[in-house]
Design a protein around this motif. Structure first.
Motif, PDB file in Angstrom:
ATOM      1  N   ALA A   1      33.530  32.757  20.941  1.00 47.64           N
ATOM      2  CA  ALA A   1      33.249  33.812  21.916  1.00 47.64           C
ATOM      3  C   ALA A   1      33.754  35.182  21.457  1.00 47.64           C
ATOM      4  O   ALA A   1      33.666  36.152  22.205  1.00 47.64           O
ATOM      5  CB  ALA A   1      33.873  33.443  23.259  1.00 47.64           C
ATOM      6  N   GLY A   2      34.295  35.238  20.241  1.00 49.37           N
ATOM      7  CA  GLY A   2      34.635  36.556  19.702  1.00 49.37           C
ATOM      8  C   GLY A   2      36.100  36.906  19.656  1.00 49.37           C
ATOM      9  O   GLY A   2      36.436  38.066  19.382  1.00 49.37           O
ATOM     10  N   ALA A   3      36.993  35.939  19.903  1.00 49.66           N
ATOM     11  CA  ALA A   3      38.424  36.248  19.767  1.00 49.66           C
ATOM     12  C   ALA A   3      38.722  36.581  18.310  1.00 49.66           C
ATOM     13  O   ALA A   3      38.137  35.999  17.396  1.00 49.66           O
ATOM     14  CB  ALA A   3      39.264  35.051  20.210  1.00 49.66           C
TER      15      ALA A   3
ATOM     16  N   THR B   1      36.635  34.658  27.374  1.00 51.73           N
ATOM     17  CA  THR B   1      36.788  35.411  26.116  1.00 51.73           C
ATOM     18  C   THR B   1      35.582  36.307  25.888  1.00 51.73           C
ATOM     19  O   THR B   1      35.715  37.486  25.523  1.00 51.73           O
ATOM     20  CB  THR B   1      36.966  34.434  24.926  1.00 51.73           C
ATOM     21  OG1 THR B   1      38.043  33.548  25.225  1.00 51.73           O
ATOM     22  CG2 THR B   1      37.257  35.185  23.634  1.00 51.73           C
ATOM     23  N   ARG B   2      34.398  35.755  26.134  1.00 51.47           N
ATOM     24  CA  ARG B   2      33.168  36.538  25.935  1.00 51.47           C
ATOM     25  C   ARG B   2      33.154  37.766  26.854  1.00 51.47           C
ATOM     26  O   ARG B   2      32.779  38.871  26.439  1.00 51.47           O
ATOM     27  CB  ARG B   2      31.946  35.651  26.207  1.00 51.47           C
ATOM     28  CG  ARG B   2      30.727  36.038  25.412  1.00 51.47           C
ATOM     29  CD  ARG B   2      29.575  35.062  25.625  1.00 51.47           C
ATOM     30  NE  ARG B   2      29.688  33.808  24.913  1.00 51.47           N
ATOM     31  CZ  ARG B   2      29.634  33.656  23.590  1.00 51.47           C
ATOM     32  NH1 ARG B   2      29.481  34.707  22.826  1.00 51.47           N
ATOM     33  NH2 ARG B   2      29.738  32.470  23.033  1.00 51.47           N
ATOM     34  N   ALA B   3      33.581  37.556  28.084  1.00 51.60           N
ATOM     35  CA  ALA B   3      33.579  38.666  29.055  1.00 51.60           C
ATOM     36  C   ALA B   3      34.548  39.770  28.616  1.00 51.60           C
ATOM     37  O   ALA B   3      34.224  40.959  28.667  1.00 51.60           O
ATOM     38  CB  ALA B   3      33.958  38.138  30.438  1.00 51.60           C
TER      39      ALA B   3
ATOM     40  N   THR C   1      35.868  45.520  25.063  1.00 50.08           N
ATOM     41  CA  THR C   1      36.878  46.160  24.211  1.00 50.08           C
ATOM     42  C   THR C   1      36.634  45.869  22.742  1.00 50.08           C
ATOM     43  O   THR C   1      36.202  44.780  22.379  1.00 50.08           O
ATOM     44  CB  THR C   1      38.315  45.720  24.590  1.00 50.08           C
ATOM     45  OG1 THR C   1      39.235  46.379  23.719  1.00 50.08           O
ATOM     46  CG2 THR C   1      38.513  44.229  24.494  1.00 50.08           C
ATOM     47  N   LYS C   2      36.948  46.879  21.943  1.00 48.03           N
ATOM     48  CA  LYS C   2      36.901  46.693  20.484  1.00 48.03           C
ATOM     49  C   LYS C   2      38.305  46.470  19.929  1.00 48.03           C
ATOM     50  O   LYS C   2      38.488  46.269  18.730  1.00 48.03           O
ATOM     51  CB  LYS C   2      36.270  47.919  19.823  1.00 48.03           C
ATOM     52  CG  LYS C   2      34.794  48.098  20.125  1.00 48.03           C
ATOM     53  CD  LYS C   2      34.082  48.820  19.000  1.00 48.03           C
ATOM     54  CE  LYS C   2      32.581  48.667  18.997  1.00 48.03           C
ATOM     55  NZ  LYS C   2      31.941  48.544  20.301  1.00 48.03           N
TER      56      LYS C   2
ATOM     57  N   GLY D   1      44.649  37.608  34.682  1.00 44.22           N
ATOM     58  CA  GLY D   1      43.837  37.865  35.873  1.00 44.22           C
ATOM     59  C   GLY D   1      43.545  36.572  36.621  1.00 44.22           C
ATOM     60  O   GLY D   1      43.741  35.478  36.084  1.00 44.22           O
ATOM     61  N   HIS D   2      43.065  36.717  37.840  1.00 39.61           N
ATOM     62  CA  HIS D   2      42.696  35.534  38.631  1.00 39.61           C
ATOM     63  C   HIS D   2      41.244  35.151  38.450  1.00 39.61           C
ATOM     64  O   HIS D   2      40.779  34.171  39.031  1.00 39.61           O
ATOM     65  CB  HIS D   2      42.976  35.774  40.118  1.00 39.61           C
ATOM     66  CG  HIS D   2      44.433  35.721  40.433  1.00 39.61           C
ATOM     67  ND1 HIS D   2      45.199  36.848  40.570  1.00 39.61           N
ATOM     68  CD2 HIS D   2      45.261  34.680  40.576  1.00 39.61           C
ATOM     69  CE1 HIS D   2      46.439  36.489  40.801  1.00 39.61           C
ATOM     70  NE2 HIS D   2      46.507  35.175  40.808  1.00 39.61           N
ATOM     71  N   SER D   3      40.521  35.955  37.710  1.00 37.58           N
ATOM     72  CA  SER D   3      39.106  35.678  37.478  1.00 37.58           C
ATOM     73  C   SER D   3      38.720  36.404  36.198  1.00 37.58           C
ATOM     74  O   SER D   3      39.452  37.299  35.734  1.00 37.58           O
ATOM     75  CB  SER D   3      38.260  36.232  38.634  1.00 37.58           C
ATOM     76  OG  SER D   3      38.422  37.641  38.681  1.00 37.58           O
ATOM     77  N   ALA D   4      37.551  36.062  35.669  1.00 36.04           N
ATOM     78  CA  ALA D   4      37.084  36.757  34.467  1.00 36.04           C
ATOM     79  C   ALA D   4      36.970  38.252  34.753  1.00 36.04           C
ATOM     80  O   ALA D   4      37.319  39.090  33.909  1.00 36.04           O
ATOM     81  CB  ALA D   4      35.752  36.174  34.011  1.00 36.04           C
ATOM     82  N   ASP D   5      36.517  38.608  35.960  1.00 40.85           N
ATOM     83  CA  ASP D   5      36.370  40.030  36.298  1.00 40.85           C
ATOM     84  C   ASP D   5      37.700  40.768  36.227  1.00 40.85           C
ATOM     85  O   ASP D   5      37.759  41.927  35.809  1.00 40.85           O
ATOM     86  CB  ASP D   5      35.795  40.191  37.719  1.00 40.85           C
ATOM     87  CG  ASP D   5      34.319  39.807  37.757  1.00 40.85           C
ATOM     88  OD1 ASP D   5      33.724  39.669  36.667  1.00 40.85           O
ATOM     89  OD2 ASP D   5      33.792  39.621  38.871  1.00 40.85           O
ATOM     90  N   GLU D   6      38.758  40.108  36.669  1.00 45.66           N
ATOM     91  CA  GLU D   6      40.069  40.777  36.620  1.00 45.66           C
ATOM     92  C   GLU D   6      40.526  40.983  35.180  1.00 45.66           C
ATOM     93  O   GLU D   6      41.092  42.025  34.838  1.00 45.66           O
ATOM     94  CB  GLU D   6      41.116  39.978  37.407  1.00 45.66           C
ATOM     95  CG  GLU D   6      40.918  40.084  38.909  1.00 45.66           C
ATOM     96  CD  GLU D   6      42.116  39.592  39.712  1.00 45.66           C
ATOM     97  OE1 GLU D   6      41.966  39.458  40.937  1.00 45.66           O
ATOM     98  OE2 GLU D   6      43.210  39.339  39.142  1.00 45.66           O
TER      99      GLU D   6
END
Ligand SMILES: Cc1cc2nc3c(=O)[nH]c(=O)nc-3n(C[C@H](O)[C@H](O)[C@H](O)COP(=O)(O)O)c2cc1C
Length: 317
Positions: A197-199, A165-167, A172-173, A111-116
Motif C-alpha cells: 500500500a506504499g509504506a 496505509t493507502r489512505a 503525504t509525500k 486515529g480512530h479511523s482511516a479518516d483521522e
C-alpha cells in the motif's frame, strides 16, 4: 566492507530509512520519550538519528485511569491509553522545541479511523511538523469503535493495514513508516500489506498483549485489565519478527523491543533492521539511547566496519 587496516577511521553511521535521512540509526520508541524536552536535560537530543514523538491524535487524550503501569519480570505492562497533548498543542508548543534542537522528527500518529489518520498526516505534512510520519496501527490500549464491534487492532488485519496505509499514503509525500503489532500469527502478512500500500518503512514491534493479576486481591493490576508488555522480556520475539519481516519485504525496518544497550541494538541490525529505537529503557536510564549510539560506534571501530549499514541482515546463520 571490512577494511582490516583502518581501525581509527570514523565509521559512517548515516542511514536512509525509506527516504528519511538519519545521521545514525538510533531513534527512541514512541511513548517512551515524550516530545523530547523531558530528556534534553540529559543529552543533546539533536544527536539522535531521530526523535519519535508520543502518538498524536486529533484531540488531546487523558488516557486510561491509573494504575496504568506495572513492573513484570524483565519488563513492564502498560495501559497508558494514548494520553497525548493532541495535534494543536504539539504544533504550537512541542514542535518549536524539537526544531530548535535540530532534531530529525518522526511524528507518530494515532486515529480512530482511516479518516483521522489522513487528517493527522495532512496536518503534519502541511505544517512541516515532522520529517517522517509513523502510523501507529497497533496500540493495544484503546477501546475504539472497531474493537467494540469485536474487531481487532488495525494491524491484526492485513486488509485494514492496506486500507489505512493507502489512505495515508495518498495525502503525504513524507516518508511513511507503519508500526505493526506483534499480536499476530504471521508478521509477514501485515508487513507485506503495508509495503503493497506504499509504506516506505516498517516499525516492529509494538507491545505484546499481557495480563497481570494480584493474587491477594484477585484483581487485575491494571485498570484497563490488559496491557502491553515491553522491555527486555520481549526482545527475542521482536528480533525474530524483524528477521521474519526482513525476508518478506524490501522496505527498511526500525527494530524495537527491549533494547537496553548497544549489543541489543546490534542484534536487531544483524536480524535485518536498518534502524533501532530505544523504548522502555528510557525510563530506567534517561540517556540510554545516546549510550546505545556510542556503543554502536565503538562496535564498528572495534570490528573495523566502515558503514553501519554493513551490519543490516548480516547474521551468520
Ligand atoms: C509507556 C509506554 C507508552 C507507549 N506509547 C506508545 C505510543 O503512544 N505509540 C506507539 O506507537 N507505541 C507506544 N509504545 C510502544 C513502544 O513505542 C515500543 O514499541 C514498545 O514499548 C517496545 O519497545 P521497548 O520494549 O523498548 O519498550 C509505548 C510503550 C510504553 C512502554
Amino acid at each position: 566492507m571490512t577494511t582490516g587496516t583502518t581501525a581509527a577511521t570514523t565509521p559512517n553511521l548515516g542511514i536512509d530509512l525509506g527516504g528519511l535521512k538519519m545521521k545514525n540509526p538510533v531513534t527512541v520508541a514512541s511513548g517512551t520519550f515524550g516530545y523530547g524536552a523531558e530528556y534534553s536535560q540529559y543529552f543533546d537530543i539533536g544527536r539522535l538519528g531521530a526523535v519519535t514523538t508520543k502518538s498524536l491524535s486529533l484531540k488531546p487524550r487523558a488516557g486510561n485511569k491509573p494504575p496504568r503501569l506495572v513492573e513484570t519480570p524483565a519488563g513492564m505492562l502498560n495501559a497508558i491509553g494514548l494520553q497525548n497533548v493532541g495535534i494543536e498543542t504539539y504544533l504550537s508548543e512541542k514542535l518549536p522545541f524539537l526544531r530548535a534542537k535540530c532534531a530529525t522528527i518522526i511524528a507518530n500518529i494515532y486515529g480512530h479511523s482511516a479518516d483521522e489518520y489522513v487528517e493527522l498526516a495532512r496536518r503534519i505534512d502541511s505544517e512541516g511538523a515532522g520529517d517522517a510520519i509513523e502510523a501507529n496501527l497497533s496500540c493495544p490500549n484503546v477501546h475504539d469503535a472497531r474493537k467494540a464491534k469485536g474487531a481487532v487492532l488495525v494491524s491484526q488485519d492485513p486488509r485494514c493495514v492496506e486500507e489505512y496505509t493507502r489512505a495515508i499514503r495518498a495525502v503525504t509525500k513524507l516518508p511513511l513508516i507503519v508500526k505493526l503489532t506483534p499480536n499476530v500469527m504471521d508478521i509477514t502478512e501485515p508487513a507485506l500489506a503495508a509495503e503493497a500500500a506504499g509504506a516506505d518503512a516498517l516499525c516492529l514491534i509494538n507491545t505484546l498483549l499481557g495480563l497481570a493479576i494480584d493474587a491477594e486481591t484477585r484483581r487485575p493490576r491494571l485498570s484497563n485489565i490488559v496491557g502491553g508488555l515491553s522491555g527486555p522480556a520481549i526482545r527475542p520475539v521482536a528480533v525474530k519478527m524483524v528477521w521474519d519481516a526482513r525476508r518478506a519485504v524490501k522496505i527498511p525496518i526500525i527494530g524495537t523491543g527491549g533494547i537496553c544497550q548497544a549489543d541489543d541494538a546490534i542484534e536487531f541490525l544483524l536480524a535485518g533492521a536498518t534502524a533501532v529505537s530505544v523504548g522502555s529503557m528510557n525510563f530506567r536510564q534517561p540517556d540510554a539511547a545516546i549510550r546505545v549510539l556510542e556503543g554502536i560506534e565503538d562496535y564498528l571501530l572495534r570490528h573495523e566496519i566502515e558503514n553501519v549499514s554493513e551490519l543490516v541482515g548480516a547474521m551468520k546463520a
